[in-house]
Design an enzyme around this catalytic site. Structure first.
Site, mmCIF file in Angstrom:
data_model
loop_
_atom_site.group_PDB
_atom_site.id
_atom_site.type_symbol
_atom_site.label_atom_id
_atom_site.label_comp_id
_atom_site.label_asym_id
_atom_site.label_seq_id
_atom_site.Cartn_x
_atom_site.Cartn_y
_atom_site.Cartn_z
ATOM 1 N N ARG A 100 0.843 -1.185 0.000
ATOM 2 C CA ARG A 100 0.000 0.000 0.000
ATOM 3 C C ARG A 100 0.884 1.241 0.000
ATOM 4 O O ARG A 100 1.650 1.474 0.941
ATOM 5 C CB ARG A 100 -0.908 0.000 1.236
ATOM 6 C CG ARG A 100 -1.828 1.199 1.265
ATOM 7 C CD ARG A 100 -2.607 1.317 2.562
ATOM 8 N NE ARG A 100 -3.277 2.624 2.588
ATOM 9 C CZ ARG A 100 -3.583 3.280 3.683
ATOM 10 N NH1 ARG A 100 -3.310 2.783 4.875
ATOM 11 N NH2 ARG A 100 -4.165 4.462 3.602
ATOM 12 N N TYR A 148 -4.928 0.619 15.898
ATOM 13 C CA TYR A 148 -3.732 0.394 16.707
ATOM 14 C C TYR A 148 -4.066 -0.005 18.141
ATOM 15 O O TYR A 148 -3.358 -0.783 18.758
ATOM 16 C CB TYR A 148 -2.856 1.654 16.708
ATOM 17 C CG TYR A 148 -2.246 1.964 15.368
ATOM 18 C CD1 TYR A 148 -0.963 1.522 15.043
ATOM 19 C CD2 TYR A 148 -2.941 2.698 14.411
ATOM 20 C CE1 TYR A 148 -0.397 1.806 13.808
ATOM 21 C CE2 TYR A 148 -2.385 2.975 13.176
ATOM 22 C CZ TYR A 148 -1.111 2.530 12.874
ATOM 23 O OH TYR A 148 -0.558 2.800 11.649
ATOM 24 N N HIS A 206 -2.903 10.917 1.374
ATOM 25 C CA HIS A 206 -2.395 10.578 2.701
ATOM 26 C C HIS A 206 -1.734 11.823 3.295
ATOM 27 O O HIS A 206 -0.542 11.841 3.560
ATOM 28 C CB HIS A 206 -1.427 9.398 2.634
ATOM 29 C CG HIS A 206 -1.211 8.713 3.948
ATOM 30 N ND1 HIS A 206 -1.244 7.341 4.098
ATOM 31 C CD2 HIS A 206 -0.972 9.211 5.187
ATOM 32 C CE1 HIS A 206 -1.017 7.031 5.357
ATOM 33 N NE2 HIS A 206 -0.833 8.149 6.038
ATOM 34 N N ASN A 220 -7.771 1.655 9.878
ATOM 35 C CA ASN A 220 -6.489 1.735 10.576
ATOM 36 C C ASN A 220 -6.745 1.596 12.072
ATOM 37 O O ASN A 220 -7.428 2.426 12.664
ATOM 38 C CB ASN A 220 -5.799 3.065 10.288
ATOM 39 C CG ASN A 220 -5.480 3.241 8.810
ATOM 40 O OD1 ASN A 220 -5.591 2.306 8.022
ATOM 41 N ND2 ASN A 220 -5.071 4.429 8.429
ATOM 42 N N GLU A 226 -7.383 8.217 6.871
ATOM 43 C CA GLU A 226 -7.621 8.800 8.186
ATOM 44 C C GLU A 226 -8.108 10.250 8.128
ATOM 45 O O GLU A 226 -7.428 11.172 8.597
ATOM 46 C CB GLU A 226 -6.364 8.697 9.045
ATOM 47 C CG GLU A 226 -6.004 7.274 9.392
ATOM 48 C CD GLU A 226 -4.858 7.152 10.384
ATOM 49 O OE1 GLU A 226 -4.695 6.063 10.954
ATOM 50 O OE2 GLU A 226 -4.116 8.158 10.583
ATOM 51 N N GLU A 235 -3.843 -0.373 8.212
ATOM 52 C CA GLU A 235 -2.689 -0.029 9.056
ATOM 53 C C GLU A 235 -2.842 -0.695 10.409
ATOM 54 O O GLU A 235 -3.928 -0.685 11.003
ATOM 55 C CB GLU A 235 -2.567 1.481 9.299
ATOM 56 C CG GLU A 235 -2.080 2.310 8.154
ATOM 57 C CD GLU A 235 -1.858 3.770 8.565
ATOM 58 O OE1 GLU A 235 -1.622 4.024 9.771
ATOM 59 O OE2 GLU A 235 -1.950 4.640 7.696
#
Length: 447
Positions: free
Chosen positions: A74, A300, A118, A298, A163, A355
């Protein structure tokens, strides 16, 4: 059961974070180019001027991808490298770079997933209002058309925005990312709406210009919540909390995703933000909700919640000494179970984790290797939870680790490292970390 047979294992990067060559071959300025020159915006006043010098070293980096055994890579396109002023005159040398890069990727039998935006907004577009200017949607659609017309003979997978919570929330609301502004709620929600119009018009442009059947998604922040226990009431409280929009922050899942998948903003948020909302024209939601093929997310970490009185979510407190990354993010592997599960249940679209990774402080040891045991443990725990979600019926198409390379980590500069490949920023030498070799074996075992 686990992952499906055609599951995609990948790694991700972003143009400004790795390319460097900030002023070469006709590239225009982005807001990160200009803001990184402002003293105090970026830790230690670092810039992305050179970054990982991927612009000149892309062949070496693609060889690392091949050796790793990636199914997919990506990458993002630098908007100002293609259109130095954000619109108008095309920079052919910018197109040539991505031509060479894509050919190199495909030669190694790696599938490119291309992100169109991005965060590196052209500075000239920012001066015209950026995301506060409704015209940005048409400008972004024109940029999309140029990129897709050029590369869709080789690229099938597209991601419109990465995002949006961050480039709007951190960039326009909290003043933590470029352009480092703290605007009124009215301006912020105008930016939100215009960003979603960018997404919708970009989807239209991809469908119109693509030379093959395109597979399209977008990649918001997961903004997940997980239940503190397996009690039904805690699960329901976590799900409800994850999709609340009557909050002051733009960091939520439903405001962005309901608009894209349902063609309307959530009712609780509409009531809560009513006095701040921009004009929503009759065709806007139809544009924003253009059909997409997957939900890129994404993720985390995620807070844990339990059901309080009346079933309302109460945030659990992490114990003293709870595991945390170097970014001070809680290590919560269940984020890759509950996040995809809740998103799939609500939106009914295949999930791709675009991500996920660990920010740490790695260095080359005396033996010339990088022993990042914590990252291996992190990846192992999170992937187990993602596989559990797949086993429980969540349609998960792929996983992209963040990141292939250590890189310019936005306002943190080069202070923290997310890569599975170490980059010495003085010599630009690449050193695959232990996690690189672990991921290589993991991919092999799951094929």
């Amino acid at each position: 059961m686990g992952f499906k047979k055609d599951f995609t294992f990948g790694a991700a990067t972003a143009s400004y974070q790795i390319e460097g060559a900030a002023y070469e071959d006709g590239k225009g300025l982005s807001i990160w180019d200009t803001c990184s020159k402002h003293q105090g915006y970026i830790r230690d006043n670092h810039t992305g001027d050179v970054a990982c010098d991927h612009y000149h070293r892309y062949k070496e980096d693609v060889n690392l991808m091949k050796e790793l055994g990636l199914d997919a890579y990506r990458l993002s396109i630098s908007w100002p490298r293609i259109l130095p002023n954000g619109k108008g005159q095309i920079n052919e040398k910018g197109l040539d770079f991505y031509d060479r890069l894509l050919d190199e990727i495909l030669e190694k039998n790696i599938t490119p997933y291309v992100t169109l935006f991005h965060w590196d907004l052209p500075y000239e577009i920012y001066k015209q209002g950026g995301f506060l200017n409704r015209d940005i949607a048409d400008i972004f659609a024109d940029y999309t058309n140029i990129v897709v017309s050029k590369f869709s003979d080789r690229v099938k997978h597209w991601i419109t925005l990465n995002e949006p919570q961050c480039f709007i929330g951190h960039g326009l609301q909290l003043g933590l990312h470029a352009p480092f502004l703290k605007l009124t709620q009215r301006d912020v929600y105008a930016g939100v709406h215009n960003a979603l119009l960018c997404h919708g018009k970009s989807v239209q442009a991809i469908r119109a210009a693509s030379k093959q059947d395109a597979i399209i998604g977008f990649s918001p922040v997961g903004a997940g919540r997980s239940p503190a226990t397996d009690k039904i009431e805690d699960i329901e409280a976590a799900k409800k909390e994850m999709f609340r929009t009557d909050v002051d922050t733009v960091f939520n899942a439903a405001w962005w995703s309901d608009a894209v998948f349902f063609g309307k903003y959530p009712e609780d948020g509409m009531k809560y933000h009513e006095k701040y909302l921009p004009e929503i024209k009759s065709t806007d939601m139809e544009i924003i909700s253009q059909p997409v093929d997957f939900y890129g997310v994404n993720i985390y970490d995620c807070p844990r919640v339990y059901a309080g009185e009346n079933g309302e979510a109460v945030y659990a407190t992490f114990a003293e000494g709870f595991p945390r990354t170097n970014f001070d993010w809680a290590v919560t592997p269940e984020a890759l179970y509950w996040g995809p599960k809740f998103l799939y249940e609500r939106y009914k679209k295949p999930i791709i984790v675009t991500e996920n990774g660990l920010g740490s402080m790695d260095w080359v040891c005396e033996d010339g290797k990088v022993h990042d045991a914590m990252r291996i443990d992190f990846m192992s725990r999170y992937l187990k939870e993602l596989e559990r979600a797949a086993s429980d019926g969540v349609d998960i198409d792929g996983y992209f680790t963040w990141s292939l390379l250590d890189n310019f980590e936005w306002a943190e500069g080069y202070y923290r490292r997310f890569g599975i490949v170490h980059v010495d920023y003085e010599t630009l030498k690449r050193t695959p970390k232990d996690s690189y070799y672990w991921y290589k074996e993991y991919i092999k075992k799951h094929k």
